[in-house]
Design an enzyme around this catalytic site. Structure first.
Site, PDB file in Angstrom:
ATOM      1  CE  LYS A 230      -4.302  -2.054   1.392  1.00 11.25           C
ATOM      2  NZ  LYS A 230      -5.252  -2.395   2.437  1.00 11.25           N
ATOM      3  NE  ARG A 265      -7.442  -8.535   0.984  1.00 16.72           N
ATOM      4  CZ  ARG A 265      -7.060  -7.820  -0.069  1.00 16.72           C
ATOM      5  NH1 ARG A 265      -6.018  -7.024   0.010  1.00 16.72           N
ATOM      6  NH2 ARG A 265      -7.725  -7.920  -1.209  1.00 16.72           N
TER       7      ARG A 265
HETATM    8  N1  HH2 Z   1      -7.342  -4.066   1.067  1.00 14.07           N
HETATM    9  C1  HH2 Z   1      -7.722  -4.096  -0.224  1.00 14.07           C
HETATM   10  C2  HH2 Z   1      -8.857  -4.823  -0.623  1.00 14.07           C
HETATM   11  N2  HH2 Z   1      -9.576  -5.522   0.279  1.00 14.07           N
HETATM   12  N3  HH2 Z   1      -9.921  -6.256   2.479  1.00 14.07           N
HETATM   13  C3  HH2 Z   1      -9.565  -6.255   3.762  1.00 14.07           C
HETATM   14  N4  HH2 Z   1     -10.275  -6.959   4.656  1.00 14.07           N
HETATM   15  N5  HH2 Z   1      -8.478  -5.540   4.213  1.00 14.07           N
HETATM   16  C4  HH2 Z   1      -7.713  -4.799   3.374  1.00 14.07           C
HETATM   17  O1  HH2 Z   1      -6.743  -4.141   3.836  1.00 14.07           O
HETATM   18  C5  HH2 Z   1      -8.064  -4.780   1.986  1.00 14.07           C
HETATM   19  C6  HH2 Z   1      -9.200  -5.537   1.574  1.00 14.07           C
HETATM   20  C7  HH2 Z   1      -6.924  -3.356  -1.243  1.00 14.07           C
HETATM   21  O2  HH2 Z   1      -5.939  -4.193  -1.808  1.00 14.07           O
HETATM   22  P1  HH2 Z   1      -6.095  -4.916  -3.224  1.00 14.07           P
HETATM   23  O3  HH2 Z   1      -7.260  -5.850  -3.205  1.00 14.07           O
HETATM   24  O4  HH2 Z   1      -4.813  -5.537  -3.591  1.00 14.07           O
HETATM   25  O5  HH2 Z   1      -6.328  -3.716  -4.228  1.00 14.07           O
HETATM   26  P2  HH2 Z   1      -7.566  -3.262  -5.120  1.00 14.07           P
HETATM   27  O6  HH2 Z   1      -8.616  -2.750  -4.191  1.00 14.07           O
HETATM   28  O7  HH2 Z   1      -6.998  -2.191  -6.009  1.00 14.07           O
HETATM   29  O8  HH2 Z   1      -8.053  -4.455  -5.880  1.00 14.07           O
END
Ligand code: HH2
Length: 305
Positions: A230, A265
């Site tokens: 992030k 995660r």
């Molecule tokens: N972060 C993201 C998405 N979902 N869910 C939880 N529970 N906690 C988190 O910190 C979290 C999450 C963002 O990361 P990512 O899925 O890699 O990115 P994007 O939203 O661009 O798909």
């Protein structure tokens, strides 16, 4: 440190118990064209299956499939598009790997499909803010539920990241979300909480949430943390881009475990599995007498430390 009193000893995902005495690693699998790190890499069911198999091989304890990016400033993809991306990929991954599968969605319609297609957990970034429906679906299908704190929506959340009392607000929100999930019929062993790093928080806010993570322990729920790749890590390192945030992500995962996280995660599974094992070994090092300190000699060749 606050005392942990009632946190379950295992997370129950459709009857499968994941013990919480060692850190669990949740591998991220984004089925989107536009996620901030792995967007566009796993667009076909075959690519998703290969990635899932690789993460299982690398030691993931569970996987989190997402079909909508929630990166700051983004508007959500339409629901039909989310379903079109998710369904075939989830089917392919479900057939290929035996790990518990979580689905990252805030839409009840998508959650129902996920449950039908064999998901074991729902990951709700909205923390039941607008409706309890996800909790009812999880309760009736035997799924786990992750409740995350987010202020605003992904589109608006970074416009104002000031809080009067960040920890207090996050904790109060999560306490309310847990109560609603319990009222919908979910037992404690099927609920995890997440402070939502990067969701409506400043760089300093994210760092503070990590440092004071153990204050969420009094909620009595397993704690999940998603710091992986992030932007607050890039900012703390002087503006590093997403491809250059591996070491920062590993440091954050280790710190999260030392500060009370049960689940991390992450995008980089193998490296994180190793990092959090060391963090947990340090955390769990037993207070022992001097005589015991030589108990396990370090295996090494002469001349090596
Ligand atoms: N972060 C993201 C998405 N979902 N869910 C939880 N529970 N906690 C988190 O910190 C979290 C999450 C963002 O990361 P990512 O899925 O890699 O990115 P994007 O939203 O661009 O798909």
């Amino acid at each position: 440190m606050e005392r942990e009193t009632t946190t379950p000893q295992a997370l129950d995902l459709r009857g499968r118990l994941l013990p919480l005495d060692r850190p669990l690693v949740m591998g991220v699998l984004n089925l989107t064209p536009d996620s901030f790190f792995d967007g566009g890499r796993f667009l076909t069911p075959e690519a998703a299956r290969e990635r899932a198999l690789a993460m299982a091989e690398e030691g993931a304890d569970l996987l989190d499939l997402g079909a909508v990016s929630t990166r700051p400033g983004s508007a959500p993809a339409p629901m039909e598009e989310e379903i079109r991306r998710l369904r075939p990929a989830l089917q392919a991954v479900r057939r290929a790997v035996d790990l518990p599968l979580s689905v990252d969605t805030f839409r009840p319609e998508v959650a129902r499909i996920a449950a039908d297609q064999g998901a074991d957990c729902l990951n709700d970034i909205s923390g039941l803010r607008d409706s309890d429906e996800l909790a009812r679906i999880a309760a009736s299908a035997g799924l786990g539920l992750v409740l995350m704190h987010m202020r605003g929506t992904p589109e608006t959340m970074q416009r104002d990241t000031r809080y009067r009392d960040l920890l207090g607000e996050v904790k109060a929100f999560l306490a309310g979300a847990v109560r609603r999930a319990r009222d919908a019929g979910l037992p404690r062993s099927r609920i995890a909480v997440d402070p939502g790093l990067g969701f409506g928080k400043s760089v300093e806010g994210n760092l503070l949430l990590l440092r004071r993570l153990d204050e969420l322990r009094s909620l009595g729920q397993p704690i999940l943390v998603g710091a992986s790749r992030k932007s607050f890590l890039g900012a703390t390192l002087g503006g590093l881009g997403v491809e250059e945030r591996l070491e920062g992500s590993l440091a954050a995962a280790a710190a999260a475990v030392l500060c009370g996280a049960h689940i991390v995660r992450v995008h980089d599974v193998q490296a994180t599995v190793r990092a959090v094992r060391i963090a947990a070994a340090i955390r769990d090092a037993a207070p022992i007498g001097d005589a015991d300190l030589t108990r396990t000699p370090v295996a090494g060749r002469p001349g090596q430390r």
